[in-house]
Motif scaffolding. Structure first.
Motif, PDB file in Angstrom:
ATOM      1  N   HIS A   1      -1.100   5.296   8.794  1.00  0.00           N
ATOM      2  CA  HIS A   1      -1.888   5.267   7.554  1.00  0.00           C
ATOM      3  C   HIS A   1      -3.084   4.321   7.689  1.00  0.00           C
ATOM      4  CE1 HIS A   1       0.711   7.821   5.255  1.00  0.00           C
ATOM      5  NE2 HIS A   1       1.745   6.998   5.308  1.00  0.00           N
TER       6      HIS A   1
ATOM      7  N   GLN B   1       4.767   4.419  10.827  1.00  0.00           N
ATOM      8  CA  GLN B   1       4.202   5.194   9.720  1.00  0.00           C
ATOM      9  C   GLN B   1       3.054   4.428   9.065  1.00  0.00           C
ATOM     10  OE1 GLN B   1       7.047   6.738   6.883  1.00  0.00           O
ATOM     11  NE2 GLN B   1       8.585   7.018   8.481  1.00  0.00           N
ATOM     12  N   ILE B   2       3.261   3.134   8.844  1.00  0.00           N
ATOM     13  CA  ILE B   2       2.226   2.312   8.221  1.00  0.00           C
ATOM     14  C   ILE B   2       1.000   2.242   9.120  1.00  0.00           C
ATOM     15  CG2 ILE B   2       1.655  -0.019   7.405  1.00  0.00           C
ATOM     16  CD1 ILE B   2       4.721  -0.235   6.672  1.00  0.00           C
TER      17      ILE B   2
ATOM     18  N   CYS C   1       0.819  -1.217   0.000  1.00  0.00           N
ATOM     19  CA  CYS C   1       0.000   0.000   0.000  1.00  0.00           C
ATOM     20  C   CYS C   1       0.851   1.266   0.000  1.00  0.00           C
ATOM     21  CB  CYS C   1      -0.942   0.008   1.195  1.00  0.00           C
ATOM     22  SG  CYS C   1      -2.190  -1.298   1.138  1.00  0.00           S
ATOM     23  N   PHE C   2       1.954   1.233   0.749  1.00  0.00           N
ATOM     24  CA  PHE C   2       2.755   2.441   0.932  1.00  0.00           C
ATOM     25  C   PHE C   2       4.179   2.280   0.413  1.00  0.00           C
ATOM     26  CE2 PHE C   2      -0.578   2.170   4.156  1.00  0.00           C
ATOM     27  CZ  PHE C   2      -1.390   3.179   3.659  1.00  0.00           C
TER      28      PHE C   2
ATOM     29  N   ARG D   1      -6.319   4.438   5.162  1.00  0.00           N
ATOM     30  CA  ARG D   1      -5.702   4.572   3.838  1.00  0.00           C
ATOM     31  C   ARG D   1      -5.226   3.269   3.214  1.00  0.00           C
ATOM     32  NH1 ARG D   1      -2.586   8.958   6.680  1.00  0.00           N
ATOM     33  NH2 ARG D   1      -3.891  10.803   6.425  1.00  0.00           N
ATOM     34  N   CYS D   2      -5.214   2.178   3.962  1.00  0.00           N
ATOM     35  CA  CYS D   2      -4.652   0.946   3.387  1.00  0.00           C
ATOM     36  C   CYS D   2      -5.687   0.204   2.557  1.00  0.00           C
ATOM     37  CB  CYS D   2      -4.077   0.041   4.470  1.00  0.00           C
ATOM     38  SG  CYS D   2      -5.312  -0.711   5.540  1.00  0.00           S
TER      39      CYS D   2
ATOM     40  N   TRP E   1       6.759   0.209   0.785  1.00  0.00           N
ATOM     41  CA  TRP E   1       7.924  -0.066   1.615  1.00  0.00           C
ATOM     42  C   TRP E   1       8.588  -1.326   1.070  1.00  0.00           C
ATOM     43  CZ3 TRP E   1      10.450   2.806   5.033  1.00  0.00           C
ATOM     44  CH2 TRP E   1       9.801   3.931   5.547  1.00  0.00           C
TER      45      TRP E   1
END
Length: 151
Positions: free
Chosen positions: A119, A115-116, A93-94, A124-125, A96
């Motif tokens: 989110h 951070q994850i 999703c982000f 947001r995921c 990484w």
């Protein structure tokens, strides 16, 4: 529904037809999001699908009745933990990747998992469609980071 919230889906113990390890059931939406068109055209929606996480096994998804399998070449993205290169996402999703997690390791910046989580808490995921495993990526991120500390 939060993609990283615990689900009430029953844990299906289904052995991979190639390696024999138990896989984890995935939602049909995961396959629909991950498979290339040529593979998507062959799915059997009446069956349930299972993800094989064994890094040395060529199969990514298989049906519970073993009538069908899909390998990494059938997917749009490289599959963690199947593909070992540094640019493979651990968190889809982000973005990484292994490389990005390695770079963040040991810095004083906010930890990647934190951070994850922020989110995720902000809604947001989308792990069920972004992650080939169809599940929250945080476990993979935490395990990868723990592995860095053990080296």
């Amino acid at each position: 529904m939060d993609c990283c919230a615990p689900t009430n889906t029953e844990d299906v113990k289904t052995e991979c037809p190639s390696c024999g390890e138990n896989g984890k059931k995935v939602q049909l939406i995961t396959l629909k999001s991950q498979l290339k068109a040529s593979a998507l055209e062959t799915i059997e929606p009446e069956n349930f699908y299972v993800f094989c996480s064994n890094s040395s096994c060529p199969i990514v998804y298989f049906t519970g009745n073993h009538s069908q399998t899909f390998v990494e070449n059938d997917l749009k993205v490289p599959v963690y933990p199947k593909k070992q290169s540094a640019d493979v996402p651990v968190c889809y999703c982000f973005d990484w990747t292994r490389e990005r997690l390695l770079q963040a390791n040991g810095t004083d910046d906010q930890k990647p998992a934190d951070q994850i989580k922020a989110h995720v808490q902000a809604g947001r995921c989308g792990c069920e469609v972004n992650n080939p495993q169809g599940a929250c990526c945080l476990g993979n991120v935490n395990a990868f980071v723990r592995g860095l500390k053990e080296v």
